[in-house]
Motif scaffolding. Sequence first.
Motif, short mmCIF file in Angstrom:
data_model
loop_
_atom_site.label_atom_id
_atom_site.label_comp_id
_atom_site.label_asym_id
_atom_site.label_seq_id
_atom_site.Cartn_x
_atom_site.Cartn_y
_atom_site.Cartn_z
N SER A 64 0.85 -1.19 0.00
CA SER A 64 0.00 0.00 0.00
C SER A 64 0.89 1.24 0.00
O SER A 64 2.11 1.15 -0.06
CB SER A 64 -0.90 0.00 1.24
N LEU A 109 2.55 4.72 -4.52
CA LEU A 109 1.12 4.52 -4.65
C LEU A 109 0.32 5.69 -4.10
O LEU A 109 -0.89 5.79 -4.36
CB LEU A 109 0.70 3.23 -3.92
N SER A 161 -4.06 -0.36 -4.27
CA SER A 161 -3.17 -1.15 -3.42
C SER A 161 -3.32 -2.60 -3.86
O SER A 161 -4.24 -2.94 -4.60
CB SER A 161 -3.52 -0.99 -1.93
N GLN A 186 -5.94 3.39 -2.03
CA GLN A 186 -4.64 3.26 -1.39
C GLN A 186 -4.78 2.96 0.09
O GLN A 186 -3.83 2.58 0.76
CB GLN A 186 -3.81 4.53 -1.58
#
Length: 230
Positions: A84, A91, A97, A180
């Motif tokens: 993540s 990210l 994720s 995320q």
Amino acid sequence: MLMKSLSVLAILSLLAITLPLAISDPRSVQDFCVGVNSSVNGVFVNGKFCKDPKLATADDFFFRGLIDPKDPTDTHRANITLVSADNFLALNTLGISFARADYEVNGVQPPHTHPRASEFLVVTQGTLSVGFVTADQDGNRLFAKTLNVGDVFLFPEGLIHYQANIGDVPAVAFTALNSQNPGLSTTADAVFGCTPSIDPDVLARAFKLDRSIVVDLQNKFKTASSFTAV
């Protein structure tokens, strides 16, 4: 009266347009925002400071660590390697994720939900039994399948779902989530393992169980090890 009705209609129309945007990860208005833990030359976005894009390198967008199997670390005989924005900083702001899930024989990811993400799962080894349950107003219908190598399954956002290894060899799956920070609520842990505990008399009535059974479940889930699920 007509003007008041039109004003209310305009407000409701605006909410209908904006609410879907408010309940999902916001769209980025820049190419990327590699997270950093310092405010030096950084801009605070989505809970993290962004690295100066002129200082970004290819290594910021590279992650190694999903090829090797992971040993199970809990009583469910499964292990989740979550990637993540917390451990793969590129990210940040991208709204995604992903994870690797390893299951021993009889390993299981117990029923859980992701309040902010749908989940897409693909099996790369073994055989999994998977499923999700619709919300109350949709009849609590179970959608379940047996998945083999190469099969994929989708778990809609916010719905209770599970995965279990029903084969005679270890199983592996990879998942992607469209947030995320998808969030995680493991159903039994939330109900029986929360702190402070829910009144056992309330749970006994809710689940139509003897109070002693509820107390026993609360004791078990209070002492159970933490579990990361996908």
